[in-house]
Scaffold this motif. Structure first.
Motif, PDB file in Angstrom:
ATOM      1  N   CYS A   1      73.937   4.661 -71.851  1.00 56.45           N
ATOM      2  CA  CYS A   1      74.186   3.266 -72.210  1.00 56.45           C
ATOM      3  C   CYS A   1      74.348   2.407 -70.956  1.00 56.45           C
ATOM      4  N   MET A   2      75.083   2.909 -69.975  1.00 54.53           N
ATOM      5  CA  MET A   2      75.287   2.149 -68.749  1.00 54.53           C
ATOM      6  C   MET A   2      74.009   2.082 -67.911  1.00 54.53           C
ATOM      7  N   GLU A   3      73.205   3.144 -67.936  1.00 55.70           N
ATOM      8  CA  GLU A   3      71.910   3.103 -67.237  1.00 55.70           C
ATOM      9  C   GLU A   3      71.011   2.042 -67.868  1.00 55.70           C
ATOM     10  N   ASP A   4      71.068   1.900 -69.204  1.00 58.99           N
ATOM     11  CA  ASP A   4      70.308   0.827 -69.870  1.00 58.99           C
ATOM     12  C   ASP A   4      70.783  -0.543 -69.376  1.00 58.99           C
ATOM     13  N   ALA A   5      72.094  -0.696 -69.196  1.00 59.40           N
ATOM     14  CA  ALA A   5      72.646  -1.962 -68.697  1.00 59.40           C
ATOM     15  C   ALA A   5      72.167  -2.238 -67.272  1.00 59.40           C
ATOM     16  N   VAL A   6      72.075  -1.197 -66.451  1.00 62.38           N
ATOM     17  CA  VAL A   6      71.565  -1.350 -65.085  1.00 62.38           C
ATOM     18  C   VAL A   6      70.116  -1.814 -65.127  1.00 62.38           C
ATOM     19  N   ARG A   7      69.301  -1.171 -65.948  1.00 59.44           N
ATOM     20  CA  ARG A   7      67.880  -1.548 -66.051  1.00 59.44           C
ATOM     21  C   ARG A   7      67.723  -2.981 -66.559  1.00 59.44           C
TER      22      ARG A   7
END
Length: 194
Positions: A126-132
């Motif tokens: 979920c946080m990697e999606d936010a980074v992207r």
């Protein structure tokens, strides 16, 4: 990086010129605040850009907890509290920050999108999606900057972006930027925050 925002929701017939005058009068006071990455002095007006309310809602990206605490406890925040009552102050831990192609340009519009972090999801993904998404927003034409942060008490993700033009390429609540203080914007850590 730490994100912070408070909202002053004002009466429907409130003269928002009062807020504009206040920002013109005191906005410069944070232009060299130690520990502040940037502060966007934000205003929504009822019926403009789809806003249902009049609302003054500054958004901050802090480089240091000391800078944030100095603002909250050292007297600067007291002036706002004395004039409008003490608002609830939301805080989020930084997840990602990126500068856009127009960084350094005057920001005209801000977009804030808040969403719950769903139960049952893998937090890292979920946080990697936010980074992207932060990277994508910063790469859009007219983007000044983009950030993402999370409130682990409420499990809420906030995405924040600033734009040099009136038609942002982001979804969420749209605010007009009245002033920008950015003494430490160049020291905000880029990219993923862990």
């Amino acid at each position: 990086m730490h994100a912070m925002q408070y909202e002053l929701t004002l009466p429907a017939d409130y003269d928002t010129g009062v807020i504009r005058d206040r920002v013109r009068r005191v906005g410069h006071l944070l232009d060299d605040w130690e520990g502040l990455g940037c502060k966007a002095y934000l205003l929504r007006e009822r019926g403009v850009d789809g806003s249902p309310v009049n609302q003054y809602a500054p958004f901050y990206l802090w480089n240091t907890m000391e800078g944030m605490n100095s603002f909250l406890w050292g007297g600067a925040f007291q002036g706002l509290s004395d004039d409008f009552g003490r608002p609830s102050v939301r805080q989020w831990t930084g997840v990602a920050y990126e500068e856009g192609g127009t960084v350094g340009s005057p920001a005209r519009v801000a977009v804030r999108h808040r969403q719950p972090v769903p139960d049952g999801v893998e937090l890292a993904a979920c946080m990697e999606d936010a980074v992207r998404e932060t990277e994508r927003l910063a790469g859009e034409d007219g983007a000044v900057l983009a950030a993402a942060a999370v409130d682990t008490g409420r499990w809420e993700l906030v995405r924040f972006s600033l734009w040099e033009h009136d038609i942002p390429k982001a979804e969420g609540d749209i605010f007009r930027v009245l002033h920008m203080s950015a003494p430490g914007r160049d020291r905000l850590p880029r990219g993923r925050q862990w």
